[in-house]
Design a protein around this motif. Structure first.
Motif, PDB file in Angstrom:
ATOM      1  N   SER A 181       6.389  24.550 -13.394  1.00 39.71           N
ATOM      2  CA  SER A 181       7.253  24.751 -12.227  1.00 39.71           C
ATOM      3  C   SER A 181       7.318  23.490 -11.373  1.00 39.71           C
ATOM      4  CB  SER A 181       6.719  25.922 -11.390  1.00 39.71           C
ATOM      5  OG  SER A 181       6.691  27.113 -12.133  1.00 39.71           O
ATOM      6  N   GLY A 182       6.158  22.839 -11.188  1.00 36.63           N
ATOM      7  CA  GLY A 182       6.113  21.628 -10.357  1.00 36.63           C
ATOM      8  C   GLY A 182       6.916  20.486 -10.952  1.00 36.63           C
ATOM      9  N   LEU A 183       6.784  20.283 -12.260  1.00 37.53           N
ATOM     10  CA  LEU A 183       7.553  19.224 -12.915  1.00 37.53           C
ATOM     11  C   LEU A 183       9.055  19.500 -12.840  1.00 37.53           C
ATOM     12  CD1 LEU A 183       5.361  18.550 -16.094  1.00 37.53           C
ATOM     13  CD2 LEU A 183       5.691  17.020 -14.147  1.00 37.53           C
ATOM     14  N   SER A 184       9.415  20.766 -12.979  1.00 42.62           N
ATOM     15  CA  SER A 184      10.838  21.135 -12.887  1.00 42.62           C
ATOM     16  C   SER A 184      11.378  20.880 -11.489  1.00 42.62           C
ATOM     17  CB  SER A 184      11.019  22.609 -13.267  1.00 42.62           C
ATOM     18  OG  SER A 184      10.639  22.849 -14.600  1.00 42.62           O
ATOM     19  N   LEU A 185      10.600  21.268 -10.482  1.00 40.65           N
ATOM     20  CA  LEU A 185      11.026  21.040  -9.096  1.00 40.65           C
ATOM     21  C   LEU A 185      11.172  19.549  -8.812  1.00 40.65           C
ATOM     22  CD1 LEU A 185      11.641  22.093  -6.266  1.00 40.65           C
ATOM     23  CD2 LEU A 185       9.176  22.109  -5.800  1.00 40.65           C
ATOM     24  N   ALA A 186      10.222  18.755  -9.312  1.00 42.70           N
ATOM     25  CA  ALA A 186      10.302  17.306  -9.111  1.00 42.70           C
ATOM     26  C   ALA A 186      11.556  16.721  -9.754  1.00 42.70           C
ATOM     27  CB  ALA A 186       9.051  16.637  -9.683  1.00 42.70           C
ATOM     28  N   LYS A 187      11.930  17.262 -10.929  1.00 40.62           N
ATOM     29  CA  LYS A 187      13.125  16.760 -11.618  1.00 40.62           C
ATOM     30  C   LYS A 187      14.393  17.170 -10.867  1.00 40.62           C
ATOM     31  CE  LYS A 187      15.162  16.209 -16.191  1.00 40.62           C
ATOM     32  NZ  LYS A 187      15.068  14.737 -16.096  1.00 40.62           N
ATOM     33  N   ILE A 189      14.631  17.536  -7.641  1.00 41.44           N
ATOM     34  CA  ILE A 189      14.700  16.617  -6.490  1.00 41.44           C
ATOM     35  C   ILE A 189      15.175  15.240  -6.934  1.00 41.44           C
ATOM     36  CG2 ILE A 189      13.304  15.450  -4.733  1.00 41.44           C
ATOM     37  CD1 ILE A 189      11.527  17.989  -4.692  1.00 41.44           C
ATOM     38  N   ASP A 190      14.660  14.793  -8.087  1.00 43.26           N
ATOM     39  CA  ASP A 190      15.060  13.487  -8.604  1.00 43.26           C
ATOM     40  C   ASP A 190      16.532  13.459  -8.997  1.00 43.26           C
ATOM     41  OD1 ASP A 190      14.287  10.771  -9.531  1.00 43.26           O
ATOM     42  OD2 ASP A 190      14.822  11.581 -11.509  1.00 43.26           O
ATOM     43  N   ASN A 191      17.021  14.575  -9.561  1.00 47.62           N
ATOM     44  CA  ASN A 191      18.438  14.663  -9.941  1.00 47.62           C
ATOM     45  C   ASN A 191      19.345  14.674  -8.718  1.00 47.62           C
ATOM     46  OD1 ASN A 191      17.741  14.811 -12.665  1.00 47.62           O
ATOM     47  ND2 ASN A 191      17.818  17.048 -12.722  1.00 47.62           N
ATOM     48  N   GLY A 192      18.836  15.241  -7.628  1.00 42.83           N
ATOM     49  CA  GLY A 192      19.649  15.361  -6.418  1.00 42.83           C
ATOM     50  C   GLY A 192      20.644  16.497  -6.481  1.00 42.83           C
ATOM     51  N   GLU A 193      20.485  17.406  -7.445  1.00 43.31           N
ATOM     52  CA  GLU A 193      21.381  18.547  -7.575  1.00 43.31           C
ATOM     53  C   GLU A 193      20.685  19.676  -8.341  1.00 43.31           C
ATOM     54  OE1 GLU A 193      24.694  18.144 -10.213  1.00 43.31           O
ATOM     55  OE2 GLU A 193      23.628  16.737 -11.543  1.00 43.31           O
ATOM     56  N   ILE A 194      21.200  20.895  -8.157  1.00 44.22           N
ATOM     57  CA  ILE A 194      20.725  22.045  -8.922  1.00 44.22           C
ATOM     58  C   ILE A 194      21.701  22.267 -10.067  1.00 44.22           C
ATOM     59  CG2 ILE A 194      20.290  24.526  -8.887  1.00 44.22           C
ATOM     60  CD1 ILE A 194      19.499  24.238  -5.958  1.00 44.22           C
ATOM     61  N   LYS A 195      21.244  22.061 -11.270  1.00 44.81           N
ATOM     62  CA  LYS A 195      22.114  22.214 -12.437  1.00 44.81           C
ATOM     63  C   LYS A 195      22.252  23.689 -12.821  1.00 44.81           C
ATOM     64  CE  LYS A 195      21.242  17.643 -14.392  1.00 44.81           C
ATOM     65  NZ  LYS A 195      20.896  16.878 -15.623  1.00 44.81           N
ATOM     66  N   GLY A 196      23.148  23.949 -13.782  1.00 44.74           N
ATOM     67  CA  GLY A 196      23.354  25.318 -14.239  1.00 44.74           C
ATOM     68  C   GLY A 196      24.514  25.977 -13.529  1.00 44.74           C
ATOM     69  N   ALA A 270      17.340  24.900 -13.415  1.00 46.99           N
ATOM     70  CA  ALA A 270      17.885  24.046 -12.349  1.00 46.99           C
ATOM     71  C   ALA A 270      17.700  22.570 -12.672  1.00 46.99           C
ATOM     72  CB  ALA A 270      17.212  24.388 -11.022  1.00 46.99           C
ATOM     73  N   ALA A 271      16.611  22.259 -13.388  1.00 42.55           N
ATOM     74  CA  ALA A 271      16.317  20.856 -13.697  1.00 42.55           C
ATOM     75  C   ALA A 271      17.160  20.324 -14.841  1.00 42.55           C
ATOM     76  CB  ALA A 271      14.832  20.707 -14.032  1.00 42.55           C
ATOM     77  N   PHE A 272      17.430  21.165 -15.861  1.00 46.64           N
ATOM     78  CA  PHE A 272      18.054  20.667 -17.097  1.00 46.64           C
ATOM     79  C   PHE A 272      19.450  21.213 -17.365  1.00 46.64           C
ATOM     80  CE2 PHE A 272      13.436  20.429 -17.876  1.00 46.64           C
ATOM     81  CZ  PHE A 272      13.322  19.073 -18.117  1.00 46.64           C
ATOM     82  N   GLY A 273      19.807  22.355 -16.772  1.00 45.62           N
ATOM     83  CA  GLY A 273      21.136  22.917 -17.009  1.00 45.62           C
ATOM     84  C   GLY A 273      21.381  23.220 -18.476  1.00 45.62           C
TER      85      GLY A 273
END
Length: 443
Positions: A181-187, A189-196, A270-273
């Motif tokens: 969950s933490g790695l996904s949340l960090a990604k 934030i790094d992406n700057g958007e919620i994918k999907g 959210a991280a990868f869509g």
């Protein structure tokens, strides 16, 4: 044997059983279903699992009238309860599903262990040589290693003796779920958007959308697989409050695991869509920090060692009890032998029946896993094949029979409707998962 279990040991057993390899496929499942359907279906499966737990808690004890006396029986296993309440015929049918359930979990755990250990080596390879390096490794050797470890752990005499293993495995479950969950949340934030998107993974036509959705349902069903061991857990709890304790532990465990599932599934999507991997921590959506990814996969490996035993021990007990009845005169199979290597060391209780049967069983499971090393497809199939009979049908039937609920009453109509709706959903998931497994095997 003295029953010393409490709410927290029961909670540890359930968490070990629930938060396992199934959590790793939930981001992919949510990606197929979308932002609305994904979380709703996760909550629906959690509710079905908790309903099953409550129904089974009520079936732990039954009362028979013998003459002028009421005799109360405790059911120390799922199959024993089915036999006592529903009769021998349904017990035979249930026994087949118990057997299938034990085998499928062993296969999935073996595959997942191999993927996790392989992911540790790959992450170090990618870190040293770059993300586009050829770091492909065979998983077969890791499956054989896992099988060897399970041969040793399978010599643990019974379910009660796995308490320490469950506590360690439950801790590992929380750790790697939190890391995912933490790695996904960090990604995110790094992406700057919620994918999907609301509709999930886009497909060019309805047919190509339907079958992944069906497989996703199977994956989610696999993520809630602890009904089969509820009565074994309840049988370890202190009397006379074991029923209330079990219900509290079940409620805590189901909603705790559901929270982690929503975090892993939702944040992963959210991280990868549309690029969400089938295995969140071993599918290499993440590459860095590689040491944290290594630690998470190591935790998965430890948890799987405990989870394998939590599910296998009840099955071992059923088969060994049957073999002892069939071979009552065989000292080789019936007797236990105490081995003491040194007077200062604890004696080890050896049973040739345990050694021969459990070693053979683990060897067969490992061989099947080597033949079908397809994580996402096998998880979907495994979730769909036994969910309805074990989690829905038999608990409802036992409750109706034990409480003597008459036909056409509101409660019976509601429970029957609930049973048939669950059946339709699982049949859909089963067909989609079978299709995915066949395509994976022969493509």
């Amino acid at each position: 044997m003295k029953r010393t279990g409490n709410q927290w040991t029961a909670f540890a057993h359930i968490i070990t059983a629930v938060i396992g390899s199934g959590v790793l496929s939930l981001a992919w499942s949510v990606a197929q279903l979308g932002w609305i359907a994904g979380p709703i279906i996760l909550l629906c499966f959690a509710s079905v699992t908790l309903t099953s737990a409550f129904l089974l808690c009520n079936c732990y004890k039954s009362t028979d009238q013998q003459g002028n006396m009421n005799i109360t029986h405790s059911h120390g296993s799922y199959l024993e309860a089915v036999q006592s309440i529903l009769g021998n015929r349904k017990a035979w049918i249930c026994g087949i599903f118990v057997w299938i359930n034990s085998i499928k979990l062993g296969i999935v755990y073996t595959i997942t262990f191999a993927l996790s250990i392989s992911a540790i080596r790959k992450s170090n390879c990618y870190h040293d040589e770059g993300h586009k390096a050829e770091c492909q490794l065979s998983n077969t050797i890791y499956m054989i290693i896992f099988g060897s470890v399970q041969v040793l752990l399978s010599q643990i005499p019974d379910f009660r003796s796995t308490k320490w293993l469950s506590i360690a495995a439950a801790l590992m479950s929380f750790i790697y779920s939190s890391i995912g969950s933490g790695l996904s949340l960090a990604k995110v934030i790094d992406n700057g958007e919620i994918k999907g998107g609301i509709g999930g993974w886009p497909s060019p036509n309805a047919a190509k959308k339907v079958w992944p959705v069906a497989q996703a349902l199977g994956n989610i069903a696999f993520a809630f697989p602890f009904s089969i061991i509820i009565l074994e857990i309840q049988d370890t709890l202190k009397e006379p409050t074991e029923k209330a304790t079990m219900k509290k532990a079940s409620t805590m465990a189901v909603w705790t695991s559901t929270f982690f599932y929503l975090c892993c599934g939702g944040l992963g999507y959210a991280a990868f869509g549309t690029e969400t991997p089938g295995n969140l921590l071993a599918g290499f959506g993440f590459y860095e920090p590689y040491w944290l990814l290594d630690f998470a996969n190591a935790c998965i490996a430890v948890q799987l060692c405990g989870g394998y035993q939590v599910f296998s021990q009840p099955f071992y007990a059923i088969i060994e009890k049957w073999l002892r009845k069939k071979l009552p005169q065989s000292r080789l199979f019936v007797g236990d032998y105490n081995l003491t290597l040194n007077k200062h060391l604890l004696a080890f209780r050896l049973s040739f029946l345990r050694v021969i049967f459990r070693t053979s069983y683990v060897a067969v499971i490992t061989g099947i896993a080597i033949l079908f090393p397809y994580f996402n497809q096998v998880v979907g199939f495994a979730g769909a094949i036994t969910f309805w009979p074990i989690v829905v049908y038999f608990p409802v039937e036992m409750y109706l029979k034990q409480k003597k609920i008459e036909s056409w009453t509101t409660k019976k109509i509601v429970l029957r409707t609930y049973t048939y709706v669950c059946l339709m959903v699982i049949l859909f998931a089963f067909v989609g998962s079978i299709r995915a497994l066949i395509i994976a095997r022969f493509s």
